[in-house]
Design a protein around this motif. Structure first.
Motif, PDB file in Angstrom:
ATOM      1  N   ALA A  39     -32.532  32.825  27.960  1.00 26.71           N
ATOM      2  CA  ALA A  39     -32.282  33.501  26.683  1.00 26.71           C
ATOM      3  C   ALA A  39     -31.571  32.564  25.712  1.00 26.71           C
ATOM      4  CB  ALA A  39     -31.449  34.758  26.916  1.00 26.71           C
ATOM      5  N   LEU A  40     -30.628  31.774  26.218  1.00 25.09           N
ATOM      6  CA  LEU A  40     -29.928  30.801  25.381  1.00 25.09           C
ATOM      7  C   LEU A  40     -30.894  29.740  24.854  1.00 25.09           C
ATOM      8  CD1 LEU A  40     -27.128  29.873  24.351  1.00 25.09           C
ATOM      9  CD2 LEU A  40     -26.975  28.477  26.406  1.00 25.09           C
ATOM     10  N   GLU A  41     -31.758  29.264  25.736  1.00 27.73           N
ATOM     11  CA  GLU A  41     -32.742  28.261  25.328  1.00 27.73           C
ATOM     12  C   GLU A  41     -33.709  28.823  24.287  1.00 27.73           C
ATOM     13  OE1 GLU A  41     -35.689  25.122  27.564  1.00 27.73           O
ATOM     14  OE2 GLU A  41     -33.936  25.918  28.597  1.00 27.73           O
ATOM     15  N   ASN A  42     -34.128  30.068  24.442  1.00 28.03           N
ATOM     16  CA  ASN A  42     -35.021  30.701  23.467  1.00 28.03           C
ATOM     17  C   ASN A  42     -34.347  30.843  22.111  1.00 28.03           C
ATOM     18  OD1 ASN A  42     -37.071  30.907  25.328  1.00 28.03           O
ATOM     19  ND2 ASN A  42     -36.582  33.014  25.893  1.00 28.03           N
ATOM     20  N   MET A  43     -33.033  31.118  22.116  1.00 31.28           N
ATOM     21  CA  MET A  43     -32.302  31.242  20.866  1.00 31.28           C
ATOM     22  C   MET A  43     -32.307  29.913  20.107  1.00 31.28           C
ATOM     23  SD  MET A  43     -28.470  32.734  20.269  1.00 31.28           S
ATOM     24  CE  MET A  43     -27.580  31.338  20.928  1.00 31.28           C
ATOM     25  N   TYR A  44     -32.142  28.796  20.816  1.00 34.76           N
ATOM     26  CA  TYR A  44     -32.179  27.481  20.177  1.00 34.76           C
ATOM     27  C   TYR A  44     -33.601  27.101  19.762  1.00 34.76           C
ATOM     28  CZ  TYR A  44     -27.330  26.260  21.133  1.00 34.76           C
ATOM     29  OH  TYR A  44     -25.965  26.224  21.136  1.00 34.76           O
ATOM     30  N   LEU A  45     -34.586  27.467  20.592  1.00 34.28           N
ATOM     31  CA  LEU A  45     -35.978  27.112  20.295  1.00 34.28           C
ATOM     32  C   LEU A  45     -36.503  27.751  19.008  1.00 34.28           C
ATOM     33  CD1 LEU A  45     -37.723  27.095  23.780  1.00 34.28           C
ATOM     34  CD2 LEU A  45     -37.523  25.191  22.190  1.00 34.28           C
ATOM     35  N   ILE A  93     -19.949  38.021  14.226  1.00 30.45           N
ATOM     36  CA  ILE A  93     -21.360  37.659  14.187  1.00 30.45           C
ATOM     37  C   ILE A  93     -21.551  36.721  13.011  1.00 30.45           C
ATOM     38  CG2 ILE A  93     -23.701  38.492  13.866  1.00 30.45           C
ATOM     39  CD1 ILE A  93     -22.862  41.080  15.154  1.00 30.45           C
ATOM     40  N   ARG A  94     -21.970  35.525  13.285  1.00 32.29           N
ATOM     41  CA  ARG A  94     -22.259  34.581  12.213  1.00 32.29           C
ATOM     42  C   ARG A  94     -23.657  34.853  11.701  1.00 32.29           C
ATOM     43  NH1 ARG A  94     -20.449  29.070  14.908  1.00 32.29           N
ATOM     44  NH2 ARG A  94     -22.584  28.688  14.409  1.00 32.29           N
ATOM     45  N   PRO A  95     -23.942  34.463  10.440  1.00 33.37           N
ATOM     46  CA  PRO A  95     -25.265  34.771   9.879  1.00 33.37           C
ATOM     47  C   PRO A  95     -26.421  34.104  10.610  1.00 33.37           C
ATOM     48  CG  PRO A  95     -23.884  33.579   8.304  1.00 33.37           C
ATOM     49  CD  PRO A  95     -23.064  33.829   9.515  1.00 33.37           C
ATOM     50  N   ASP A  96     -26.163  33.027  11.327  1.00 34.93           N
ATOM     51  CA  ASP A  96     -27.233  32.320  12.020  1.00 34.93           C
ATOM     52  C   ASP A  96     -27.429  32.813  13.445  1.00 34.93           C
ATOM     53  OD1 ASP A  96     -24.679  31.282  12.518  1.00 34.93           O
ATOM     54  OD2 ASP A  96     -25.534  29.475  13.364  1.00 34.93           O
ATOM     55  N   MET A  97     -26.711  33.865  13.843  1.00 32.59           N
ATOM     56  CA  MET A  97     -26.797  34.343  15.215  1.00 32.59           C
ATOM     57  C   MET A  97     -27.718  35.555  15.313  1.00 32.59           C
ATOM     58  SD  MET A  97     -22.971  34.018  16.660  1.00 32.59           S
ATOM     59  CE  MET A  97     -23.532  34.601  18.225  1.00 32.59           C
ATOM     60  N   ASN A  98     -28.253  35.746  16.475  1.00 30.20           N
ATOM     61  CA  ASN A  98     -29.088  36.902  16.743  1.00 30.20           C
ATOM     62  C   ASN A  98     -28.198  37.964  17.395  1.00 30.20           C
ATOM     63  OD1 ASN A  98     -31.007  38.738  17.443  1.00 30.20           O
ATOM     64  ND2 ASN A  98     -32.405  37.246  18.337  1.00 30.20           N
ATOM     65  N   PRO A  99     -27.905  39.078  16.712  1.00 28.25           N
ATOM     66  CA  PRO A  99     -26.957  40.051  17.233  1.00 28.25           C
ATOM     67  C   PRO A  99     -27.383  40.729  18.528  1.00 28.25           C
ATOM     68  CG  PRO A  99     -27.646  40.628  14.997  1.00 28.25           C
ATOM     69  CD  PRO A  99     -28.401  39.408  15.408  1.00 28.25           C
TER      70      PRO A  99
END
Length: 127
Positions: free
Chosen positions: A5-11, A72-78
């Motif tokens: 899931a972390l890798e998908n968030m960066y991808l 929650i930063r604007p670049d994050m997926n909540p």
């Protein structure tokens, strides 16, 4: 959050661009740098969030994407954030917090500064 899931968030923010030999990219975000082998074909792995070229095959890197302390930063997926309190605070701590919250609200309601302003000079104690 697991590794996948972390890798998908960066991808979601990584773009892969192939560069043709002898035709370096001289403009835009994914431009060639001194590290590029411009005489041969090569691949750019570019992060659109931090605006950096990464080493080939890199996904998880030092980026502006990440977790902050409960915000929650604007670049994050909540959908990846979980904010459940898993501990029980002691009664004394709850009371002390409630008193502080009430003092804070009282100062806001009375149009006073949140923190008391002291006009006395503060001198630290010397050892």
């Amino acid at each position: 959050m697991n590794r996948q899931a972390l890798e998908n968030m960066y991808l979601e923010n990584i773009k892969i661009k192939q560069v043709i030999a002898g035709q370096p990219i001289n403009h835009g975000g994914s431009r060639c740098t001194m590290e590029c082998d411009t005489e041969n074909h090569h691949v750019h792995t570019y992060c659109t969030m931090c605006k950096k070229n990464l080493f080939y095959g890199t996904t998880i890197h030092d980026c502006i994407i990440g977790f902050t302390l409960g915000k929650i930063r604007p670049d994050m997926n909540p959908k990846f954030l979980i904010n459940n309190q898993w501990w029980k605070e002691p009664q004394a701590v709850q009371l002390e917090n409630n008193i502080n919250y009430l003092k804070y609200i009282e100062r806001l309601m009375n149009d006073l500064p949140v923190y008391k302003v002291s006009l006395e000079p503060f001198i630290a104690n010397l050892d």
